[in-house]
Design a protein around this motif. Sequence first.
Motif, PDB file in Angstrom:
ATOM      1  N   THR A   1       0.821  -1.197   0.000  1.00  0.00           N
ATOM      2  CA  THR A   1       0.000   0.000   0.000  1.00  0.00           C
ATOM      3  C   THR A   1       0.862   1.258   0.000  1.00  0.00           C
ATOM      4  O   THR A   1       0.637   2.170  -0.783  1.00  0.00           O
ATOM      5  CB  THR A   1      -0.917  -0.011   1.224  1.00  0.00           C
TER       6      THR A   1
ATOM      7  N   GLY B   1      -4.867   2.532   2.636  1.00  0.00           N
ATOM      8  CA  GLY B   1      -4.961   1.838   1.361  1.00  0.00           C
ATOM      9  C   GLY B   1      -6.129   2.390   0.579  1.00  0.00           C
ATOM     10  O   GLY B   1      -6.793   3.335   0.981  1.00  0.00           O
TER      11      GLY B   1
ATOM     12  N   GLU C   1      -7.993  -1.832  -4.394  1.00  0.00           N
ATOM     13  CA  GLU C   1      -7.323  -3.061  -3.971  1.00  0.00           C
ATOM     14  C   GLU C   1      -8.243  -4.262  -4.111  1.00  0.00           C
ATOM     15  O   GLU C   1      -7.799  -5.368  -4.420  1.00  0.00           O
ATOM     16  CB  GLU C   1      -6.828  -2.917  -2.527  1.00  0.00           C
TER      17      GLU C   1
END
Lengths: 550, 326
Positions: B104, B266, B271
């Motif tokens: 991240t 993040g 993601e």
Amino acid sequence: MTRARGKRLSAVAALGVATVLVATGCSVSVKSGTSNVGPTTLLVGGADNGSPALFRNFNPFSPNKRNLTTWMYEPLEVLNNLNSAETPFLATGYTQPDAKTVDFTIRKGVKWSDGKAFTPADVVFTLDMLKAHPALDVNGDWQHIKSLSASGDHVVFHLKTADVPAAKVIEQTLIVPEHIWRNVKDPVTYTDPNPVVTGPYTLERFTPNQYTLAKNKNYWQADKVAVQKIVVPGSASDLAIATQGFDWAYSFFPNVDNTWVKADKQHNSYWFPPGGIVGLLPNLTKAPFNNLNFRQGLSDALDRQQIADKAEQGYVKAASQTGLLLPNEKASLNPAIPNQGVVTQNTTAAYAAFAKAGYTKRGGKLVNSAGKALTVNLTTPDGWADWLQGAQEIIQQLRAVGITVKLDKPQPAGYQQDLQNGEFDLALGTIGGSGSLFQDYNNQLNSDFKKPVGTSTASNFQRYGSAATDSLLDQLKATSDPAKEQQLTNQLQNVVYQQLPFLSIFYGGLWGLSSDAKFTGWPSTKNPYASLMTWGSTPLLVMTHLRLAK
Amino acid sequence: MRYILRKFGLLLLTLWAAVTLNYALPRLMPGSPADAAIAKLSQNGPVSPSTRAAIEAQLGVPTGSWWHQYVQYLNTVVHLRFGVSYSFFPQKVSSMVAQALPWTLVMVGLVTVLAFVVGSLIGVAAAWKRGTWLDSLPTLSGAFLAAFPYFWTALLLVFFVGYVFGWFPTSGAYSADAVPNLSFHFLGDAAYHAVLPALTILITSLGGWILGMRNTMIGTIGEDYVTFAEANGLRGRTVALRYAARNALLPNLTGFGMALGGVVGGSLLVEQVFNYPGVGHLLYSAVTNHDYPLMQALFLMITVCVLVANFIVDVLYGVLDPRTRR
């Protein structure tokens, strides 16, 4: 698996892509796989979920183990949960001299993958370890066993009560090597990174995104194992499964004929046998659900096949109200029950039953004697798309007979809590499919599980209990005579069929996909020796059946 | 100095509030970690009562009064002991976070800095040349792109760039058979896998920086000292960058500080779509599995980073802009 696995967004993305492809009539072309897969290597998808990365845990008793742990460790016998058939593995068989004793004969000539001999002492060691650490006893062996002893090549289990079905529980215990696990300080937190096993495969390579298994050179039936290597990616989108040459996958594909099969018409096929029942659980501690006439009305009001088609895209059939998984358990069916126990919609009968329960239709609504309209809640977990579809259809159908249903969608953990505490009106839930009819009925009907609302129970969430049924269960538990067993099973089917402690709605399919491009001998409708489940011990049956395609 | 102390006191107070919320929120969610584990297993069919018992024994779900638990929890926070994850039992929370964090930090961090620098420069140019195509093109497209949801951009990229053209991998942070190390070969592989998720974040965040910078810049351009500098015959570029942009940057710097603090959290959606093993992905899985220890560690890390970033921005602001110190 009885439902489509909760999809991650990435999978949804892939699906979106696949759907676009189908919609635009593009053909999905098969590309070579992501890994260098040879002609004797099996690529398996949807078998393990390494999100965000695979954690190296091969402890066979851990709920978070890598799924293919059970392709390496073996039980005494493998139970095919489709039809209760047993196949001897580390035992050559067992006898039950009386209802309180099980005597397993342990196989000779088996070696651990490190070359040491496997002996009955390993079996005793494993069971003793499970006794010392209840957190590892996922089978619940020690709820049945009083003591055990080994003599020669026999291991004899003495049970707490007359308990014939216990054999099917104990036989599924995975056996670990004493010479390794003896030195493990805390087996509960042990991750067994390099498993020493008796099974057909050993761990070859492990990375955070993928692991590979290789054939165990010491395997006791090595001649039956044709697949030399197995590659397990930690994540495989449906798109990848359809296009990258997977041999075996477990995934709920929408429109499977147009996606998975279309990707390779010659070789790709699927088989979705029932692995359990998705049913409607009425809360029997509450009015009006405690009234049999009312439950009868609900049962007659539903068009089960319609619900099944809405929820599972026409992949599964409406379920039998006997609680059996048909067609696989057809042999145990009570012949006196009409139409194999499949209940068809009958609105006239439904209104008659509702009237007996004190509800009549007025102005399009079912009202009680005081003229109050009926409103009920239906609980189903949020995010399980197929169940939500089914729930919507149930709501439509009940609305048609005048019942207002509100959908309650807690998060899965909250749903689980509501179920266990009995805090629901109607809930969707899973029933059966354990591979042991006694366990299936016992888990749904035994009054031991009947805890008051607000107190958590582990099973029988609808809180059914009757002395007569308990007595039937006790008798079934104590008999090893097949004729008596069948007679008691017939009676239990009558109980479920007539008293409606739960309403069977549709079968939860096991979403197995296979390709015979490289390997043949996959299980199918014609040869249901196992399901295509990728977890549990039944893959051992598949891996000892597969042959190289000529 | 008094200003900094005051800000520091505020930081400690908000930290305590965040830590306490962090304790309370997960416990207010219906269902226990064991319920979540069982619900997860029951997706594969009915869970036997014995499995249920074993899981409850294994997780050793906390007992005792909430007050007692709270004091215990504060103690673990102070000593940075986060314990063992529930949903990935028996893995240690600290090692899981340590595995996810680099992905991240590098991917989202670099892109955030890049987006800020590039976006601000474009914003400066747009304001300086306002009314020309240099202004209208980035402003319009920036507004257009900023309105795109992350995941929609991500899906488009996955489909066209990843699938139809097959230029970049669409899932994961490195190849399936790679083992993370610091070799050039692996770093290249990781960079190759980071292209699409990074591009997604860049495309969707660039517009905001462009617009923000352009608008504050237009305000400063109207100031007397800029007119004075121009009248003195300084070169246009010098005036734009050295005089106008420096002052216009101040409000944007706050946003940048916040964004940097948020990097640690993040980018959850991105993601998820790209199956990228970063903190956002881990957080999502922790929340859905009621993994209290993991959730607490992640939330704590994120709130501390955001608060500290804010504190630093506040202090910097005091240094850069004397007016705030009063």
